[in-house]
Motif scaffolding. Structure first.
Motif, PDB file in Angstrom:
ATOM      1  N   LEU A   1      71.666  23.173  23.907  1.00 30.87           N
ATOM      2  CA  LEU A   1      71.293  22.944  25.300  1.00 30.87           C
ATOM      3  C   LEU A   1      72.290  22.002  25.980  1.00 30.87           C
ATOM      4  CD1 LEU A   1      67.425  22.512  24.911  1.00 30.87           C
ATOM      5  CD2 LEU A   1      68.621  24.460  25.947  1.00 30.87           C
ATOM      6  N   ARG A   2      72.767  20.996  25.262  1.00 31.16           N
ATOM      7  CA  ARG A   2      73.787  20.108  25.826  1.00 31.16           C
ATOM      8  C   ARG A   2      75.070  20.882  26.111  1.00 31.16           C
ATOM      9  NH1 ARG A   2      72.934  16.763  21.153  1.00 31.16           N
ATOM     10  NH2 ARG A   2      71.040  15.518  21.395  1.00 31.16           N
TER      11      ARG A   2
ATOM     12  N   GLY B   1      70.385  23.259  35.596  1.00 33.48           N
ATOM     13  CA  GLY B   1      69.125  22.583  35.883  1.00 33.48           C
ATOM     14  C   GLY B   1      68.050  22.956  34.882  1.00 33.48           C
ATOM     15  N   ARG B   2      68.020  24.215  34.471  1.00 28.21           N
ATOM     16  CA  ARG B   2      67.044  24.636  33.452  1.00 28.21           C
ATOM     17  C   ARG B   2      67.358  23.972  32.120  1.00 28.21           C
ATOM     18  NH1 ARG B   2      64.509  30.251  34.182  1.00 28.21           N
ATOM     19  NH2 ARG B   2      64.507  30.555  36.429  1.00 28.21           N
TER      20      ARG B   2
ATOM     21  N   ALA C   1      70.992  36.258  29.919  1.00 25.66           N
ATOM     22  CA  ALA C   1      69.853  36.163  29.007  1.00 25.66           C
ATOM     23  C   ALA C   1      69.481  34.728  28.684  1.00 25.66           C
ATOM     24  CB  ALA C   1      70.174  36.917  27.713  1.00 25.66           C
ATOM     25  N   LEU C   2      70.369  33.787  28.958  1.00 24.23           N
ATOM     26  CA  LEU C   2      70.107  32.392  28.569  1.00 24.23           C
ATOM     27  C   LEU C   2      68.990  31.753  29.391  1.00 24.23           C
ATOM     28  CD1 LEU C   2      73.715  31.001  28.004  1.00 24.23           C
ATOM     29  CD2 LEU C   2      71.965  31.485  26.289  1.00 24.23           C
ATOM     30  N   TRP C   3      68.737  32.245  30.577  1.00 25.11           N
ATOM     31  CA  TRP C   3      67.771  31.571  31.448  1.00 25.11           C
ATOM     32  C   TRP C   3      66.398  31.472  30.785  1.00 25.11           C
ATOM     33  CZ3 TRP C   3      68.642  30.961  37.124  1.00 25.11           C
ATOM     34  CH2 TRP C   3      69.998  31.065  37.455  1.00 25.11           C
ATOM     35  N   GLU C   4      65.884  32.607  30.342  1.00 21.53           N
ATOM     36  CA  GLU C   4      64.556  32.618  29.714  1.00 21.53           C
ATOM     37  C   GLU C   4      64.579  31.858  28.391  1.00 21.53           C
ATOM     38  OE1 GLU C   4      61.878  33.684  30.969  1.00 21.53           O
ATOM     39  OE2 GLU C   4      62.264  35.316  32.381  1.00 21.53           O
ATOM     40  N   LEU C   5      65.650  32.011  27.622  1.00 21.46           N
ATOM     41  CA  LEU C   5      65.721  31.358  26.319  1.00 21.46           C
ATOM     42  C   LEU C   5      65.791  29.847  26.456  1.00 21.46           C
ATOM     43  CD1 LEU C   5      68.253  33.820  24.659  1.00 21.46           C
ATOM     44  CD2 LEU C   5      65.788  33.676  24.217  1.00 21.46           C
ATOM     45  N   VAL C   6      66.532  29.373  27.439  1.00 23.14           N
ATOM     46  CA  VAL C   6      66.607  27.924  27.685  1.00 23.14           C
ATOM     47  C   VAL C   6      65.239  27.394  28.095  1.00 23.14           C
ATOM     48  CG1 VAL C   6      67.523  26.210  29.290  1.00 23.14           C
ATOM     49  CG2 VAL C   6      69.077  27.817  28.174  1.00 23.14           C
ATOM     50  N   ASP C   7      64.572  28.107  28.997  1.00 22.77           N
ATOM     51  CA  ASP C   7      63.216  27.697  29.390  1.00 22.77           C
ATOM     52  C   ASP C   7      62.286  27.663  28.180  1.00 22.77           C
ATOM     53  OD1 ASP C   7      63.979  27.453  32.005  1.00 22.77           O
ATOM     54  OD2 ASP C   7      63.055  29.319  32.681  1.00 22.77           O
TER      55      ASP C   7
END
Length: 475
Positions: A385-386, A399-400, A365-371
């Motif tokens: 994010l770090r 990378g995202r 689930a982190l992919w969309e939230l990070v974007d």
């Protein structure tokens, strides 16, 4: 949580397994024997979460060149007796890809090892694809007899040969062998295999196995359910939903709604997806009910159906669902991350923190939230994010996170952007090439190295050249 074979993120092995730029920098500063041991561990035991999409081969090949590493361990791995038993691509794919890059850098020992493995190894097709990109015509022609000897001259053997030739990722060797006048018997056999492969592909196109035009809604739903009941199980609710788009009319809506409310699992999943894609007013209520269903298939299908929605009504409902602490709440926050506005930052950030805390830095689930944190420029998301950047074992997610940090963290150009110049993913290196502060002498040297490296991707080199003054040829 990390897989048990992934070392801690602060160790040299952990850095190299993740493909982080700091892995290369630490390896070059470490004792050579220690660095080579960690490198070989990664090359021989693929550490990637998704080996089919994540990049490591060029990253490891470059480090091998920097350390002047030998290939003895790789040779032992490729020609170990296990190679005769375990023929899965995951065992040797990364190793062969690393050899391919080493061959492109002029390492003749890597080229010879690839030729030898293509002749006798279990994963010979991968090795042949690497050679197709790097070897000369004479080297490839010399392999024709050895490769064709794998296929007996029986109807079954010729059928397998046709399938392999048809599905080859790199067709160059097969075309060379088909035109090789020095080996007319082999050439004729390869030509026949290529012709049979093309004919077989044409025949398969004439024998579709799915629903036919004229099917009713009931028949499509039954076809989806039959796949779920089959052995092995076939999940057909995606294609079945597309079929409903072709066969369902306004008069069929009550039947589809009834299936989405309490039909069998596969039929319910199919109907939910169809209603979501049609933006039916009833879809959101049915999705909310299905998200709490005891069937994992139905609950997952409801979440996936909601994630595909793009309507204003779905966005409005997401703002209320984002307060939930379940999978539907995460999906709602992800929709806000993709399409929400500045007033949605609290919901996105709250869900981002909760997912990291409860599911770890590798949660899907982190992919969309990070974007979304980057898209919405949520400055106070920089600490989490770090953390994701450092700890995730997915180089794509890292990378995202780096892209989001470029939009939220003012220290990024002088911080993580520097190490990203050595990252395993080309998109991350491209990002770093555009953002890394050149006050660091390592940045200038690395940008020049990337610009001169023939193995580097064109997008990265374009980003590097954008930092170079064309009048002075300096950074």
């Amino acid at each position: 949580m990390f897989d048990p074979d992934i070392a801690p993120s602060g160790s040299l092995l952990g850095l190299l397994q993740r493909g982080r730029g700091d892995g290369t920098l630490h390896a070059l500063a470490a004792p050579r024997a220690e660095a080579l041991s960690a490198l070989h561990h990664c090359v021989l035991r693929d550490p990637r979460r998704d080996w089919q999409v994540e990049n490591r081969s060029l990253y490891y090949a470059r480090l091998c060149m920097e350390l002047d590493g030998g290939l003895e361990e790789i040779e032992q791995h490729l020609f170990h007796p296990d190679d005769l038993i375990d023929t899965a691509e995951e065992r040797t794919g990364l190793t062969l890809a690393v050899l391919g890059h080493l061959a492109s850098y002029g390492r003749d020992d890597a080229l010879h090892l690839l030729r030898r493995y293509a002749a006798t190894g279990g994963n010979w097709q991968w090795a042949l694809d690497e050679l197709a990109l790097r070897d000369d015509d004479s080297g490839l022609r010399a392999l024709s007899g050895l490769v064709l000897a794998r296929f007996p001259r029986t109807p079954e053997g010729e059928a397998r040969l046709a399938a392999v030739a048809r599905d080859a990722f790199e067709p160059r060797p097969w075309r060379l062998w088909a035109e090789d006048t020095a080996e007319p018997e082999n050439a004729a056999r390869v030509r026949a295999a290529l012709e049979n492969g093309c004919f077989d592909r044409w025949q398969r196109q004439l024998r579709p196995a799915g629903p036919r035009p004229g099917w009713s809604v009931r028949e499509v739903l039954e076809w989806a359910q039959q796949g779920l009941d089959a052995h092995p199980t076939q999940h057909r609710h995606g294609p079945a939903a597309r079929c409903l788009t072709a066969v369902a009319g306004p008069e069929d809506l009550p039947e589809v709604i009834a299936a989405a409310a309490d039909g069998p699992d596969a039929a319910r999943a199919t109907a939910l997806r169809y209603l979501a894609e049609q933006h039916a007013p009833e879809a959101l209520g049915l999705i909310e009910a299905a998200a709490d269903a005891p069937s994992t298939l139905v609950a997952d299908a409801a979440i996936a159906a909601f994630e595909r929605m793009r309507s204003t009504a779905a966005l409005a409902r997401a703002r209320s669902w984002a307060r939930r602490d379940d999978a539907l709440g995460v999906a709602a926050a992800a929709l806000l991350a993709r399409r929400g506005g500045p007033h949605d930052t609290t919901a996105v950030l709250g869900t981002l923190r909760r997912v990291v805390r409860t599911e770890g830095p590798d949660a899907p689930a982190l992919w969309e939230l990070v974007d979304g944190a980057g898209r919405l420029a949520i400055g106070c998301a920089a600490p989490v994010l770090r953390h994701i950047y450092r700890e995730t074992s997915s180089s794509h997610l890292r990378g995202r996170a780096a892209r989001a940090l470029a939009a939220t963290d003012p220290t990024f150009p002088a911080g993580f952007a520097v190490e990203c110049l050595w990252d395993c993913e080309e998109s991350t290196r491209e990002l770093a090439a555009r953002h890394a502060a050149t006050a660091d002498s390592r940045v200038v040297e690395r940008l020049r190295s990337l610009a001169a490296d023939p193995a580097e991707e064109a997008e990265v080199q374009t980003a590097v050249r954008s930092r170079i003054d064309p009048d002075t040829a300096s950074l």
